[in-house]
Scaffold this motif. Structure first.
Motif, PDB file in Angstrom:
ATOM      1  N   THR B 242       0.836  -1.194   0.000  1.00  0.00           N
ATOM      2  CA  THR B 242       0.000   0.000   0.000  1.00  0.00           C
ATOM      3  C   THR B 242       0.872   1.245   0.000  1.00  0.00           C
ATOM      4  OG1 THR B 242      -1.579  -1.229   1.323  1.00  0.00           O
ATOM      5  CG2 THR B 242      -1.896   1.164   1.198  1.00  0.00           C
ATOM      6  N   PRO B 243       0.766   2.087  -1.020  1.00  0.00           N
ATOM      7  CA  PRO B 243       1.657   3.240  -1.061  1.00  0.00           C
ATOM      8  C   PRO B 243       1.309   4.279   0.010  1.00  0.00           C
ATOM      9  CG  PRO B 243       0.042   3.366  -2.836  1.00  0.00           C
ATOM     10  CD  PRO B 243      -0.156   2.036  -2.170  1.00  0.00           C
ATOM     11  N   PHE B 245       1.526   8.299   0.981  1.00  0.00           N
ATOM     12  CA  PHE B 245       1.707   9.598   0.341  1.00  0.00           C
ATOM     13  C   PHE B 245       2.194  10.594   1.385  1.00  0.00           C
ATOM     14  CE2 PHE B 245      -1.163   7.536  -2.629  1.00  0.00           C
ATOM     15  CZ  PHE B 245      -0.653   7.938  -3.847  1.00  0.00           C
ATOM     16  N   ASN B 247       1.116  13.469   1.577  1.00  0.00           N
ATOM     17  CA  ASN B 247      -0.068  14.239   1.936  1.00  0.00           C
ATOM     18  C   ASN B 247       0.154  15.741   1.958  1.00  0.00           C
ATOM     19  OD1 ASN B 247      -2.346  12.600   2.174  1.00  0.00           O
ATOM     20  ND2 ASN B 247      -1.409  11.609   3.951  1.00  0.00           N
ATOM     21  N   THR B 251      -1.641  16.698  -3.736  1.00  0.00           N
ATOM     22  CA  THR B 251      -1.299  15.283  -3.953  1.00  0.00           C
ATOM     23  C   THR B 251      -2.143  14.628  -5.046  1.00  0.00           C
ATOM     24  OG1 THR B 251      -0.556  15.068  -1.683  1.00  0.00           O
ATOM     25  CG2 THR B 251      -1.149  13.031  -2.791  1.00  0.00           C
ATOM     26  N   ASN B 252      -3.404  15.091  -5.206  1.00  0.00           N
ATOM     27  CA  ASN B 252      -4.257  14.430  -6.195  1.00  0.00           C
ATOM     28  C   ASN B 252      -4.269  15.120  -7.559  1.00  0.00           C
ATOM     29  OD1 ASN B 252      -4.753  12.586  -4.254  1.00  0.00           O
ATOM     30  ND2 ASN B 252      -6.960  12.955  -4.086  1.00  0.00           N
ATOM     31  N   LEU B 253      -3.311  16.014  -7.785  1.00  0.00           N
ATOM     32  CA  LEU B 253      -3.214  16.621  -9.120  1.00  0.00           C
ATOM     33  C   LEU B 253      -2.835  15.557 -10.144  1.00  0.00           C
ATOM     34  CD1 LEU B 253      -1.223  19.871  -8.239  1.00  0.00           C
ATOM     35  CD2 LEU B 253      -3.551  19.763  -9.177  1.00  0.00           C
ATOM     36  N   ASN B 254      -3.271  15.760 -11.378  1.00  0.00           N
ATOM     37  CA  ASN B 254      -2.870  14.846 -12.451  1.00  0.00           C
ATOM     38  C   ASN B 254      -1.373  15.015 -12.680  1.00  0.00           C
ATOM     39  OD1 ASN B 254      -5.519  14.182 -12.722  1.00  0.00           O
ATOM     40  ND2 ASN B 254      -5.858  15.406 -14.574  1.00  0.00           N
ATOM     41  N   VAL B 256       0.785  13.507 -10.444  1.00  0.00           N
ATOM     42  CA  VAL B 256       1.418  13.039  -9.207  1.00  0.00           C
ATOM     43  C   VAL B 256       1.103  11.549  -9.070  1.00  0.00           C
ATOM     44  CG1 VAL B 256       1.575  13.269  -6.700  1.00  0.00           C
ATOM     45  CG2 VAL B 256       1.129  15.295  -8.111  1.00  0.00           C
ATOM     46  N   TYR B 257       2.141  10.753  -9.034  1.00  0.00           N
ATOM     47  CA  TYR B 257       1.985   9.300  -8.931  1.00  0.00           C
ATOM     48  C   TYR B 257       2.581   8.786  -7.625  1.00  0.00           C
ATOM     49  CZ  TYR B 257       1.184   8.209 -13.964  1.00  0.00           C
ATOM     50  OH  TYR B 257       0.684   8.060 -15.223  1.00  0.00           O
ATOM     51  N   SER B 258       2.045   7.688  -7.155  1.00  0.00           N
ATOM     52  CA  SER B 258       2.812   6.891  -6.195  1.00  0.00           C
ATOM     53  C   SER B 258       3.745   6.040  -7.042  1.00  0.00           C
ATOM     54  CB  SER B 258       1.889   5.974  -5.400  1.00  0.00           C
ATOM     55  OG  SER B 258       1.462   4.876  -6.193  1.00  0.00           O
ATOM     56  N   SER B 260       4.275   3.056  -6.620  1.00  0.00           N
ATOM     57  CA  SER B 260       3.595   1.776  -6.833  1.00  0.00           C
ATOM     58  C   SER B 260       2.774   1.810  -8.115  1.00  0.00           C
ATOM     59  CB  SER B 260       2.665   1.446  -5.671  1.00  0.00           C
ATOM     60  OG  SER B 260       3.311   1.643  -4.456  1.00  0.00           O
TER      61      SER B 260
END
Ligand SMILES: Cc1cc2nc3c(=O)[nH]c(=O)nc-3n(C[C@H](O)[C@H](O)[C@H](O)COP(=O)(O)OP(=O)(O)OC[C@H]3O[C@@H](n4cnc5c(N)ncnc54)[C@H](O)[C@@H]3O)c2cc1C
Ligand SMILES: Cc1cc2nc3c(=O)[nH]c(=O)nc-3n(C[C@H](O)[C@H](O)[C@H](O)COP(=O)(O)OP(=O)(O)OC[C@H]3O[C@@H](n4cnc5c(N)ncnc54)[C@H](O)[C@@H]3O)c2cc1C
Ligand code: SF4
Ligand code: FES
Lengths: 281, 471
Positions: B242-243, B245, B247, B251-254, B256-258, B260
């Motif tokens: 489970t990645p 973040f 935070n 963080t949820n912008l297009n 931004v990746y984990s 994983s």
């Protein structure tokens, strides 16, 4: 391999299939989904379990052809097999006796609302259902929904069936006549869920929405499906897909759905160039 | 005693040119020839006290396999390796040898000398074995001792499965994804660990009679109580996938990746072959990777191979604390990855469509040591600056996979959310249920996961036998 045992076209570009997946069928609950792949090069895409038959070991999937994978599924025949089906995934819907529940389904989201409304009806709730579509031919599963509802309202953008308008207009009609609603569900296109959540909030009705972000594994191991609910980042595949509709950051959900727009286009164009005319879909 | 003359450096190994390999996903290291391997084997002193063996988490007879190689008896050399390590071709490639066997090697302690290249020799011998026409399948006892369920097909689960099958158990592995291998398949990239090698090892394990049920999520597709009814014992090796973040805002912008997600798209889903493969991945031009472990190295080098113009690693501590394998760090530098030490992101900035455009960072300095004994990084007030970027990959760590744990509430967990298990046997708080690998230790290494699988296989055998006697 997971064999397709029946297939039916239910609207323009919308199909229903039953697929052999005994392990999923025997564990599925309303509100859950599966992740499928059509072939070993395929993408993993999530689809709601619209129904399941434990005895036959089959599940029912209803999908709209919108891109490469769903187009490919639409061209598959009875006897063909999907490469993978993993599930059931996600948290099941919270089924209990609420009193009166309002079930709002739009577009292919009607397929997702159906198993939940059936179970809520069996649990002793009064079920009022609103189905919305752009036109009459896009209001799928109307008879099945009607069978398990105490009341059914249909709204169409062009007025070709039921009342002319959108689902929130249906909600307002109910409010006007003083119908007391204890809980609502809204499943469909993101904009529809967004506005039905706003309307529900205005009317003081608690509402669940079922989010459909882009997913990869569907088991909580990548974070592709993350959404903001309240102040927290949640993974829709394991913490959802249903969330409190008041708390969802809708603009973010919509932005994230557009992440691969360019590649999705390339993928579909390549596929169409390979298989030829697909206008019959 | 004659003066021993050994070359100072490891026998050089062929690698793809950095300029070329930065644009392909083929393996970086090409391996030794037999002559090179023997030359390297000749650097080994055959120490009586065997410090290297003590440094190996599964205590491989290192001087033994090196001696056989030196005598050009490759069959014997491979046999020795396989008797300790089910996945030598994998471990030879991904173990942190510098802090294990090679870190203790006597030659490495001599002034001006590099240790024996134990990892590269392990890899040579196991690749040679795989290239042989006949692969020896060990004799498997035909009488069935019992049935064991294994949850998760990562190195821990695969090892426990193989050992139990060899002992004569009927073994079934349940794997959530569509492919077995765990992190070896979805995390570590092709250029470091070719998937054909992982598949080869998995086919070997299948040839032992182990059944692998993919697309099977325990806790969802099948319940724990069903497993308890159908099997004599259960081994849990579900990993730490489970990645986490950071935070920070945005963080949820297009973009931004984990790590994983980014690596799963590339490795498991073959996004680097898009559109031949259906799964896409964003192609960042100016990429920032957060963190400096193996995962960060893999993510940054993958981004480069996908065509990034520049890739920066930002890490809140300094080079000294960097946890990555040293070889990967060197390869990353050769390929042109930039390192920004003592730097931490504090905000991701996006445009009105929700796309990432920049990352705001702050400079750090090292303060007093923290609980881990490492000096704690603290932000330097007023040192904020921004880097323009269209893709960020966070590689700051993973935690336990929750799907199984939430379906198995009776199982006792540690305060950090991992399964509490005896380090020697893998025994959990529930009789007949064993666990090992990252789901017990937190994110660790392939060899430790494999070692845990081995120990549990022995403990499971004892448990099932004693249960059958009692009956
Ligand atoms: C929990 C859940 C349940 C769903 N149930 C259904 C269902 O029952 N019937 C149905 O028709 N659709 C359902 N969807 C949406 C469905 O997954 C997407 O339509 C499908 O992935 C499109 O794939 P494609 O290759 O055909 O199209 P693409 O070309 O990949 O994409 C077309 C559109 O689908 C969206 N999409 C792309 N990839 C994904 C992905 N991996 N996950 C989610 N959305 C994606 C994109 O935003 C884009 O707008 C569900 C989604 C979720 C998350
Ligand atoms: C990118 C990356 C690079 C790395 N590089 C190195 C390196 O160079 N050297 C090194 O030694 N280590 C490295 N590691 C760490 C190493 O890979 C792990 O420590 C090791 O894989 C742990 O093995 P495991 O068997 O415990 O778990 P995993 O490899 O994580 O496997 C667990 C498996 O269980 C499955 N699973 C989870 N939940 C369920 C469920 N409910 N039902 C069924 N199946 C389930 C998962 O899908 C997965 O396949 C790296 C890790 C990553 C992520
Ligand atoms: S410590 Fe080094 S030199 Fe000594 S036996 Fe081990 S590998 Fe050989
Ligand atoms: S889809 Fe990967 S975490 Fe939800």
């Amino acid at each position: 391999m997971f064999e397709i045992t029946s297939k039916e076209k239910i609207a323009a570009k919308e199909y229903e299939i039953w697929v052999k997946a005994p392990q999923v069928a025997s564990h599925a609950k309303p509100g859950q989904f599966v992740v499928i792949r059509t072939s070993h090069n395929g993408e993993r895409i999530p689809l709601t379990i619209a129904d399941f038959n434990v005895e036959k070991g089959e599940i029912r999937l209803i999908f709209q052809a919108v891109g490469k994978t769903t187009y490919e599924m639409a061209t598959m025949k009875v006897g063909d097999s999907l490469q993978d089906i993993a599930g059931p995934l996600g948290r099941p819907s919270e089924i209990k006796k609420y009193g009166t529940v309002l079930m709002i389904g739009g577009g292919v989201g009607i397929a997702a609302i159906l198993p939940i409304l059936k179970t809520l009806k069996d649990a002793g709730n009064k079920v009022i259902t609103i189905l919305g579509g752009r036109s009459a031919d896009l209001v799928i599963l109307k008879d099945e929904c009607e069978k398990h509802s105490d009341e059914l309202i249909v709204t169409t953008d062009d007025g070709s069936m039921g009342m002319k308008g959108v689902v929130t207009d249906g909600m307002k009609v109910l409010a006007k006549r003083g119908e007391k609603i204890d809980h609502a569900w809204s499943i469909g296109p993101t904009v529809m869920m967004k506005f039905s959540a706003y309307t529900a909030k205005d009317l003081g009705i608690p509402i669940f929405v079922s989010l459909n972000p882009i997913m990869v594994d569907g088991t909580g191991m990548c974070g592709a499906c993350r959404v903001t609910v309240g102040k927290n980042i949640r993974f829709a595949c394991v913490d959802g897909p249903e969330f409190d509709g008041y708390e969802v950051n809708w603009d973010e959900v919509m932005n994230r759905l557009r992440q691969y727009k360019d590649q999705e286009k390339i993928s579909l164009e390549n596929y169409m160039a390979k298989v030829g005319d697909l206008s019959w879909l | 005693m004659a003066v021993i003359k050994i070359s100072n450096n490891k026998t050089p190994i062929k690698e793809q040119d950095p300029k070329v390999r930065a644009h392909n996903f083929k393996e970086v290291v090409l391996g030794y020839s037999l002559e090179e391997a023997v030359a390297e084997a000749n650097r080994c002193l055959q120490c009586v006290n065997q410090p290297c063996v003590a440094g190996c988490p599964v205590n491989i007879d290192i001087p033994g396999f090196i001696l056989a190689l030196k005598n050009r008896d490759l069959t014997k050399s491979a046999e020795i390796l396989k008797s300790y390590n089910n996945l030598p071709a994998v471990c030879g490639r991904v173990c942190p040898q510098e802090s294990q066997c090679e870190g203790r090697c006597t030659v490495g302690k001599m002034k001006g000398h590099e240790p024996v290249a134990i990892g590269k020799l392990e890899r040579f011998v196991s690749d040679w074995e795989a290239s042989q026409e006949t692969i020896n399948i060990p004799e498997i006892s035909s009488k069935k001792l019992g049935k064991v369920a294994i949850i998760g097909a990562g190195p821990a689960g695969l090892t426990a499965a193989a050992d139990l099958a060899k002992m004569g158990y009927e073994v079934k592995i349940f794997e959530a994804l569509h492919a077995a291998g765990g992190v070896l398949m979805y995390g570590i990239p092709e250029f470091r660990l070719p998937k054909s090698i992982v598949e080869r090892e998995i086919n070997f394990i299948k040839s032992l009679g182990v059944e692998i049920d993919t697309d099977s999520i325990v806790g969802r597709s099948i319940t724990i109580s069903e497993l308890k009814n159908d099997f004599d014992a259960i081994f849990i090796g579900t990993g730490a996938g489970t990645p986490s973040f950071m935070n920070v805002p945005g963080t949820n912008l297009n973009g931004v990746y984990s790590a994983s997600e980014f690596l799963t798209r590339i490795n498991l889903m073959h996004a680097y072959e898009f559109p031949e493969s259906d799964t896409p991945v964003r192609l960042g031009k100016h990429v920032v990777v957060v963190g400096a472990g193996n995962v960060a190295m893999d993510a940054s080098r993958s981004a480069l191979r996908l065509g990034a113009e520049n890739v920066k690693i930002v890490y809140r501590r300094s080079e000294e604390e960097m946890p990555a394998r040293i070889e990967e760090y060197h390869h990353a530098i050769e390929e042109g990855i930039e390192f920004h030490w003592l730097t931490n992101p504090i905000e991701y900035i996006g445009d009105d469509k929700g796309n990432l455009t920049a990352v705001k960072c702050i400079k750090m300095e090292l303060g007093a040591p923290d609980a881990s004994g490492r000096r704690r990084p603290v932000p330097i007030q007023g040192s904020e600056f921004t880097i323009e970027t269209d893709m960020v990959v966070e590689a700051i760590g993973q935690t336990s996979n929750k799907v199984l744990l939430s379906a198995f509430p009776e199982l006792k967990l540690t305060p950090h959310g991992y399964i509490e298990a005896d380090p020697e046997t893998g025994q959990t708080s529930i009789k007949g249920v064993f666990a090992g690998g990252d789901i017990v230790t937190g994110a660790a290494t392939v060899i430790l996961a494999m070692g845990a699988g081995k120990k549990s296989a022995i403990a499971i055998d004892e448990y099932v036998k004693s249960k059958k006697v009692a009956r």
